[in-house]
Design a protein around this motif. Structure first.
Motif, PDB file in Angstrom:
ATOM      1  N   CYS A  80       0.835  -1.214   0.000  1.00 32.06           N
ATOM      2  CA  CYS A  80       0.000   0.000   0.000  1.00 32.06           C
ATOM      3  C   CYS A  80       0.861   1.252   0.000  1.00 32.06           C
ATOM      4  N   TYR A  81       1.942   1.224   0.764  1.00 22.29           N
ATOM      5  CA  TYR A  81       2.821   2.388   0.808  1.00 22.29           C
ATOM      6  C   TYR A  81       3.448   2.647  -0.558  1.00 22.29           C
ATOM      7  N   GLU A  82       3.830   1.575  -1.250  1.00 22.61           N
ATOM      8  CA  GLU A  82       4.424   1.734  -2.574  1.00 22.61           C
ATOM      9  C   GLU A  82       3.383   2.199  -3.596  1.00 22.61           C
ATOM     10  N   LYS A  83       2.129   1.807  -3.412  1.00 25.75           N
ATOM     11  CA  LYS A  83       1.073   2.311  -4.304  1.00 25.75           C
ATOM     12  C   LYS A  83       0.962   3.829  -4.208  1.00 25.75           C
ATOM     13  N   ASP A  84       1.034   4.355  -2.983  1.00 29.22           N
ATOM     14  CA  ASP A  84       0.982   5.807  -2.809  1.00 29.22           C
ATOM     15  C   ASP A  84       2.161   6.486  -3.492  1.00 29.22           C
ATOM     16  N   GLN A  85       3.331   5.868  -3.405  1.00 28.20           N
ATOM     17  CA  GLN A  85       4.507   6.451  -4.063  1.00 28.20           C
ATOM     18  C   GLN A  85       4.350   6.446  -5.579  1.00 28.20           C
ATOM     19  N   ILE A  86       3.783   5.361  -6.112  1.00 27.40           N
ATOM     20  CA  ILE A  86       3.586   5.285  -7.567  1.00 27.40           C
ATOM     21  C   ILE A  86       2.565   6.327  -8.012  1.00 27.40           C
ATOM     22  N   ARG A  87       1.464   6.515  -7.261  1.00 32.05           N
ATOM     23  CA  ARG A  87       0.478   7.540  -7.633  1.00 32.05           C
ATOM     24  C   ARG A  87       1.107   8.930  -7.605  1.00 32.05           C
ATOM     25  N   SER A  88       1.948   9.194  -6.608  1.00 33.30           N
ATOM     26  CA  SER A  88       2.627  10.500  -6.557  1.00 33.30           C
ATOM     27  C   SER A  88       3.519  10.681  -7.776  1.00 33.30           C
ATOM     28  N   PHE A  89       4.175   9.604  -8.186  1.00 36.69           N
ATOM     29  CA  PHE A  89       5.020   9.664  -9.372  1.00 36.69           C
ATOM     30  C   PHE A  89       4.166   9.982 -10.610  1.00 36.69           C
ATOM     31  N   ALA A  90       2.996   9.350 -10.731  1.00 42.00           N
ATOM     32  CA  ALA A  90       2.109   9.603 -11.866  1.00 42.00           C
ATOM     33  C   ALA A  90       1.560  11.032 -11.834  1.00 42.00           C
ATOM     34  N   ASP A  91       1.213  11.529 -10.651  1.00 43.05           N
ATOM     35  CA  ASP A  91       0.746  12.913 -10.531  1.00 43.05           C
ATOM     36  C   ASP A  91       1.827  13.895 -10.987  1.00 43.05           C
ATOM     37  N   ASP A  92       3.070  13.561 -10.682  1.00 42.80           N
ATOM     38  CA  ASP A  92       4.169  14.429 -11.109  1.00 42.80           C
ATOM     39  C   ASP A  92       4.295  14.424 -12.640  1.00 42.80           C
ATOM     40  N   LEU A  93       4.025  13.285 -13.269  1.00 41.70           N
ATOM     41  CA  LEU A  93       4.059  13.231 -14.738  1.00 41.70           C
ATOM     42  C   LEU A  93       2.979  14.129 -15.345  1.00 41.70           C
ATOM     43  N   ILE A  94       1.783  14.186 -14.726  1.00 39.10           N
ATOM     44  CA  ILE A  94       0.711  15.061 -15.231  1.00 39.10           C
ATOM     45  C   ILE A  94       1.140  16.515 -15.154  1.00 39.10           C
ATOM     46  N   SER A  95       1.792  16.896 -14.023  1.00 36.51           N
ATOM     47  CA  SER A  95       2.176  18.294 -13.838  1.00 36.51           C
ATOM     48  C   SER A  95       3.218  18.747 -14.856  1.00 36.51           C
ATOM     49  N   ARG A  96       3.995  17.825 -15.398  1.00 33.17           N
ATOM     50  CA  ARG A  96       4.997  18.180 -16.416  1.00 33.17           C
ATOM     51  C   ARG A  96       4.804  17.299 -17.650  1.00 33.17           C
ATOM     52  N   TRP A  97       3.558  17.228 -18.082  1.00 34.93           N
ATOM     53  CA  TRP A  97       3.177  16.312 -19.153  1.00 34.93           C
ATOM     54  C   TRP A  97       3.962  16.557 -20.429  1.00 34.93           C
ATOM     55  N   ASP A  98       4.134  17.812 -20.760  1.00 38.62           N
ATOM     56  CA  ASP A  98       4.819  18.121 -22.025  1.00 38.62           C
ATOM     57  C   ASP A  98       6.312  17.813 -21.954  1.00 38.62           C
ATOM     58  N   GLU A  99       6.857  17.743 -20.733  1.00 40.64           N
ATOM     59  CA  GLU A  99       8.291  17.503 -20.569  1.00 40.64           C
ATOM     60  C   GLU A  99       8.597  16.072 -20.158  1.00 40.64           C
ATOM     61  N   SER A 100       7.582  15.321 -19.819  1.00 41.68           N
ATOM     62  CA  SER A 100       7.808  13.974 -19.296  1.00 41.68           C
ATOM     63  C   SER A 100       8.435  13.077 -20.358  1.00 41.68           C
ATOM     64  N   GLY A 101       9.306  12.189 -19.902  1.00 45.04           N
ATOM     65  CA  GLY A 101       9.989  11.274 -20.806  1.00 45.04           C
ATOM     66  C   GLY A 101       9.345   9.909 -20.787  1.00 45.04           C
ATOM     67  N   PHE A 102      10.222   8.870 -20.702  1.00 45.92           N
ATOM     68  CA  PHE A 102       9.786   7.476 -20.659  1.00 45.92           C
ATOM     69  C   PHE A 102       9.064   7.068 -21.949  1.00 45.92           C
ATOM     70  N   HIS A 103       9.497   7.611 -23.087  1.00 47.52           N
ATOM     71  CA  HIS A 103       8.903   7.188 -24.349  1.00 47.52           C
ATOM     72  C   HIS A 103       9.397   5.802 -24.759  1.00 47.52           C
ATOM     73  N   SER A 104      10.538   5.398 -24.168  1.00 49.16           N
ATOM     74  CA  SER A 104      11.041   4.037 -24.355  1.00 49.16           C
ATOM     75  C   SER A 104      11.251   3.441 -22.956  1.00 49.16           C
ATOM     76  N   TRP A 105      11.614   2.173 -22.945  1.00 46.88           N
ATOM     77  CA  TRP A 105      11.796   1.529 -21.643  1.00 46.88           C
ATOM     78  C   TRP A 105      13.032   2.094 -20.945  1.00 46.88           C
ATOM     79  N   GLU A 106      12.841   2.546 -19.684  1.00 45.93           N
ATOM     80  CA  GLU A 106      13.927   3.115 -18.888  1.00 45.93           C
ATOM     81  C   GLU A 106      13.812   2.588 -17.461  1.00 45.93           C
ATOM     82  N   SER A 107      14.962   2.529 -16.759  1.00 45.09           N
ATOM     83  CA  SER A 107      14.947   2.155 -15.339  1.00 45.09           C
ATOM     84  C   SER A 107      14.702   3.401 -14.504  1.00 45.09           C
ATOM     85  N   VAL A 108      13.899   3.253 -13.460  1.00 40.65           N
ATOM     86  CA  VAL A 108      13.559   4.378 -12.599  1.00 40.65           C
ATOM     87  C   VAL A 108      13.412   3.859 -11.172  1.00 40.65           C
ATOM     88  N   GLN A 109      13.784   4.682 -10.209  1.00 36.26           N
ATOM     89  CA  GLN A 109      13.607   4.330  -8.796  1.00 36.26           C
ATOM     90  C   GLN A 109      12.451   5.131  -8.221  1.00 36.26           C
TER      91      GLN A 109
END
Length: 577
Positions: free
Chosen positions: A134-163
């Motif tokens: 559950c704690y990791e789910k919250d971290q993943i949602r925060s990560f996704a929310d951050d992608l929305i806030s910088r949608w035009d700049e967000s990467g990950f168009h190909s497979w990349e490693s991320v922490q």
């Protein structure tokens, strides 16, 4: 004259005939074996890595194809590209989540699939609950929310490693204008493989820079060498690695223990034949070495053990077959004869010195008693108590005769207790005080031998310093036997009900024994000095304050009258008591 063999010559023959050829063969075999071993490990590692890396590449290709088809053909995905009412958006998200769960059932490597709609500012996802907490789910949602806030700049168009938080993922964002699907595959789970009974191999994922994508402690110890080598040693690990352009990651195989050879090669057979010839020669050489060298050395070692136990008359056998050993035996025996003579001389000198010290300590105690006696007689003479003086003189004469006892002679415990009681009777008679006395002793201990005046000194100390006005002085004496594997001990406890001793005096009583001249507290400290000289490490002394009163404790070896002649003189050592 008997011919002697030189140990140096035997050593040269052994080195030239046996050790050098065996060493050369071992070096050649080791180099060849290491080469074969490395090649086999590389081949084995590549096969394992290709198997798992191909499986991961197939998975990510299938995942990418499936998600791309969703965005191209699925109506619910298309509607989320545009603003919707909350109800319509909910229905679309619900349908999409069902499709994502079906995909995760087919591809169990997926940890999370999140649908991100910038147009509706919504994020919904499905997770593998067996992997993502559950704690990791919250971290993943925060990560996704951050992608929305910088949608035009967000990467990950190909497979990349991320922490994300403490976990590492292989991530890709499948964007379609104002919406997209974020796929996360956990990479920090290591894969442990069994390879035989002793070796252990572990698979790790690493990023393009060679950093291991795991929280394992090895992450700080090992860094891969990207784009340089595909197999190499790093510390105690042998590493085989492969880079996948599809996933953009390395897959590294770490093997800690060595593997077994799969076949016997020609050089191994040659080495085996040479060993078959050399081994009997080594056995013959060993028999000769044992007979001429090892066995005499074992006899010397046994003799040294006897000497350590105090048997100073033991000597080495001088009829040796090896020249060096015969010289050693002769020199050692001569040295032991000289050591024994010097030890006897030193022992006798030390005995004379100790006897002189004991006589000096005895003379220190005697004036201490005489001064107290003379003061008491002087007081009775002033009071013209002549009959009392006569009775006191009889008791004092018995007391004086005892304190001039030769300090080299031990006395029985019964004798010492008799004079303790005589001294207390004398104190009652001279001072007219009531003094209580309790004695607790095992009757079997009355014939135990102890140094003279060792108990009376403590009784005298209590009669002098433990008297409290309007309180009867009570002395108690407890004597018991302590059983020990190293020899039984006598434990003596002397207690009074006085005011106790000062912290400074308590520290002096329990401190290190000093043989310096003193003008105060002669009696008790002299007892400690006498016990130090007589028993060394085998005696113990302690002084403690009670509530009320003071307790003195003496512990020393138990010796009966019949053992006196058998025990002999103590060893010459002077540690603290």
């Amino acid at each position: 004259m008997k011919k002697l063999f030189s140990l140096r010559k035997l050593q040269r023959v052994a080195v030239l005939v046996f050790l050098v050829p065996m060493l050369l063969l071992q070096v050649i075999q080791s180099i060849f074996s290491l080469k074969v071993f490395r090649e086999e490990m590389i081949q084995n590692g590549k096969e394992i890595i290709y198997l798992h890396q191909n499986a991961l590449d197939d998975d990510v290709e299938h995942i990418a194809s499936s998600i791309s088809n969703y965005w191209a053909l699925d109506y619910n995905h298309t509607t989320l590209l545009f603003p919707q009412t909350d109800f319509n958006a909910y229905l679309s998200f619900y349908s999409v989540m069902k499709e994502y769960r079906s995909l995760m059932a087919v591809e169990p490597c997926i940890g999370a699939l999140l649908l991100i709609s910038q147009a509706n500012e919504m994020v919904r996802g499905v997770y593998d609950d067996t992997v993502i907490s559950c704690y990791e789910k919250d971290q993943i949602r925060s990560f996704a929310d951050d992608l929305i806030s910088r949608w035009d700049e967000s990467g990950f168009h190909s497979w990349e490693s991320v922490q994300i938080g403490e976990r590492f993922y292989l991530a890709r964002l499948f964007r379609n204008r104002s919406a997209g699907t974020l796929c996360l595959i956990p990479l920090d789970r290591t894969i442990t493989l069994s390879s035989g009974d002793t070796s252990e191999m572990t698979l790790f994922y690493a990023d393009s820079q060679g950093k291991l994508l795991t929280n394992d402690p090895l992450r700080e110890k090992i860094t891969l060498r990207p784009a340089k080598e595909d197999a190499y040693f790093s510390g105690s690990y042998f590493i085989t690695q492969y880079y996948s352009p599809t996933s953009g990651t390395y897959l590294a195989l770490l093997e800690k223990s060595s593997a077994s050879f799969r076949k016997i090669n020609v050089i191994s057979l040659v080495s085996l034949g040479c060993a078959a010839f050399v081994l009997p020669m080594v056995f013959i050489f060993f028999v000769l070495l044992k007979r001429c060298y090892l066995q005499p050395m074992e006899e010397m070692e046994a003799s040294l053990q006897q000497i350590r136990r105090g048997q100073m008359d033991v000597r080495f056998r001088e009829d040796q077959k090896v020249e060096e050993l015969q010289h050693l035996s002769t020199s050692f025996n001569q040295m032991m004869d000289r050591v024994k003579q010097m030890r006897i001389e030193t022992y006798e000198k030390e005995l004379r010195y100790r006897y002189a010290q004991l006589q000096y300590l005895q003379l220190q105690v005697s004036p201490h008693f005489f001064l107290n006696i003379l003061k008491s007689l002087y007081g009775m003479a002033q009071g013209r108590n002549y009959e009392k003086i006569q009775n006191a003189i009889l008791m004092i004469s018995d007391h004086v005769r005892y304190i001039f006892h030769d300090n080299r002679d031990m006395v029985s415990l019964a004798t010492e207790l008799h004079h303790v009681k005589n001294y207390m009777a004398m104190q009652r008679y001279v001072t007219s005080r009531t003094i209580g006395f309790h004695l607790d002793i095992d009757p079997d201990l009355e014939n135990v031998l102890i140094p003279p005046l060792c108990l009376q000194t403590f009784v005298e100390n209590s009669c002098k310093y433990a008297i409290v006005p309007e309180r009867e002085l009570v002395l108690s004496l407890e004597i018991r036997k302590l059983l020990s594997e190293d020899g039984d001990r006598l434990d003596i406890l002397i207690r009074d009900n006085g005011p106790g001793v000062s912290p400074e005096l308590l520290k002096k009583f329990n401190g290190k024994v000093s043989f310096q001249y003193r003008e105060d507290h002669i009696g008790i400290l002299n007892v400690r000095q006498r016990f130090q000289l007589m028993y060394g490490k085998d005696c113990g002394f302690a002084c403690r304050n009670l509530e009320p009163g003071t307790e003195f404790e003496l512990i020393f070896p138990l010796q009966f009258q019949k053992e006196k002649q058998e025990k002999g003189e103590n060893q010459l050592e002077s540690p603290d008591c």
